[in-house]
Motif scaffolding. Structure first.
Motif, PDB file in Angstrom:
ATOM      1  N   ARG A 112     126.547 -39.227 -34.880  1.00  8.94           N
ATOM      2  CA  ARG A 112     125.264 -39.533 -34.246  1.00  8.94           C
ATOM      3  C   ARG A 112     124.090 -39.260 -35.189  1.00  8.94           C
ATOM      4  N   ARG A 113     124.215 -38.243 -36.020  1.00 13.33           N
ATOM      5  CA  ARG A 113     123.168 -37.999 -37.014  1.00 13.33           C
ATOM      6  C   ARG A 113     123.134 -39.140 -38.042  1.00 13.33           C
ATOM      7  N   ALA A 114     124.303 -39.680 -38.365  1.00 14.61           N
ATOM      8  CA  ALA A 114     124.330 -40.833 -39.272  1.00 14.61           C
ATOM      9  C   ALA A 114     123.654 -42.038 -38.628  1.00 14.61           C
ATOM     10  N   LEU A 115     123.904 -42.254 -37.346  1.00 22.56           N
ATOM     11  CA  LEU A 115     123.226 -43.344 -36.639  1.00 22.56           C
ATOM     12  C   LEU A 115     121.708 -43.152 -36.687  1.00 22.56           C
ATOM     13  N   ALA A 122     124.410 -42.701 -29.186  1.00 22.52           N
ATOM     14  CA  ALA A 122     125.330 -43.508 -28.384  1.00 22.52           C
ATOM     15  C   ALA A 122     126.702 -42.858 -28.436  1.00 22.52           C
ATOM     16  N   PRO A 123     127.474 -43.005 -27.364  1.00 23.53           N
ATOM     17  CA  PRO A 123     128.845 -42.481 -27.414  1.00 23.53           C
ATOM     18  C   PRO A 123     129.674 -43.247 -28.428  1.00 23.53           C
ATOM     19  N   TRP A 167     132.240 -47.928 -33.099  1.00 25.90           N
ATOM     20  CA  TRP A 167     130.818 -47.774 -33.392  1.00 25.90           C
ATOM     21  C   TRP A 167     129.982 -48.733 -32.552  1.00 25.90           C
ATOM     22  N   PRO A 168     128.707 -48.435 -32.360  1.00 27.31           N
ATOM     23  CA  PRO A 168     127.834 -49.360 -31.630  1.00 27.31           C
ATOM     24  C   PRO A 168     127.769 -50.730 -32.322  1.00 27.31           C
ATOM     25  N   PHE A 213     128.815 -37.012 -25.127  1.00 26.98           N
ATOM     26  CA  PHE A 213     128.573 -37.839 -23.960  1.00 26.98           C
ATOM     27  C   PHE A 213     129.749 -37.670 -22.987  1.00 26.98           C
ATOM     28  N   PRO A 214     129.521 -37.882 -21.680  1.00 32.54           N
ATOM     29  CA  PRO A 214     130.623 -37.752 -20.715  1.00 32.54           C
ATOM     30  C   PRO A 214     131.831 -38.597 -21.073  1.00 32.54           C
TER      31      PRO A 214
END
Length: 263
Positions: free
Chosen positions: A52-55, A63-64, A75-76, A26-27
């Motif tokens: 991100r694959r785990a998410l 998500a960044p 983390w989110p 992500f930027p």
């Protein structure tokens, strides 16, 4: 590999080859490594793609994953996790916050620590333990001690927001009697084997044994006031370790209801 030392409520994604990981940053993540050397950029990107694959395994959208003041992954909302990387390995694990309070993992090459490092990180009794076990089980116990202390810090920091020195946690390391199973690169909740009989709540499952690795457990006694969790003070963490395929992996998973983690 690492899922073999994790309980079933934790998902894991890992890679031994960055070229196997397709994805972009992500930027906001790009900005964190804009001035980094190429090696650091590749490590960072590979670890974030694993995360991100785990998410996704938890059913969460991409998500960044930014970095906090001490480099910890942010983390989110509703997710806890941990990220690690070393030469030839990238890994990320995650769980739902309602089930797990904190996670810490670390990966290290299974080789001796550089000269002087053991004296810098080990308590006197830990140095004795490492030297007594030198050469046993084909494991570099000095590196395993370091790897366990890293997992302790990664578990501690999200709970406290405070630094924990190497000398502020005393580690005990135990090898299981049988070699470990080393399995694939992704796991989903409920897919892991059951914990070994008599193991603490939240401890890692005990896979069927086969040649090719050594696994065990470790405990960490905090020598400073521990974090508060659910109205109790935690003075002890427990974790699992695996030495296989040239790597040492450590993991601590702290469930909310793990009564044996308290002091």
């Amino acid at each position: 590999m690492i899922e073999s030392i994790l309980p079933p409520q934790v998902v894991a994604v890992e890679s031994r080859d960055d070229d196997d990981l397709d994805g972009v940053l992500f930027p906001e993540e790009e900005a964190l490594v804009a001035r980094a050397v190429d090696k650091r950029r590749k490590e960072f990107a590979a670890a974030r793609i694993c995360a991100r694959r785990a998410l996704a395994l938890l059913g969460r959208p991409p998500a960044p994953i930014l970095s906090g003041s001490r480099g910890e992954p942010l983390w989110p909302d509703g997710i806890v996790g941990s990220i690690t990387h070393c030469a030839g390995y990238r890994g990320a694990v995650a769980a739902v916050r309602s089930e797990v309070a904190s996670i810490g993992i670390d990966a290290e090459p299974d080789g001796p620590l550089p000269d002087g490092v053991l004296d810098a990180v080990a308590l006197p009794e830990e140095s004795v333990l490492v030297r007594e076990r030198a050469g046993q089980d084909g494991v570099h116990w000095d590196r395993l001690l370091f790897c366990a202390k890293e997992a302790v810090y990664k578990t501690w920091y999200p709970l406290t927001g405070r630094w924990l020195g190497f000398e502020e946690a005393r580690i005990d390391l135990v090898a299981d009697p049988a070699p470990a199973v080393v399995s694939g690169t992704e796991s989903t909740p409920g897919s892991a084997p059951a914990p070994a009989p008599g193991s603490a709540p939240g401890s890692a499952p005990a896979p069927a044994a086969q040649p090719g690795g050594v696994r065990g457990s470790f405990s960490a006694r905090l020598l400073v006031p521990g974090p508060q969790l659910g109205g109790r003070t935690l003075q002890d963490f427990s974790g699992r370790w695996l030495a296989a395929d040239g790597l040492i992996l450590t993991a601590i998973v702290l469930p909310w209801d793990d009564e044996k983690t308290g002091g």
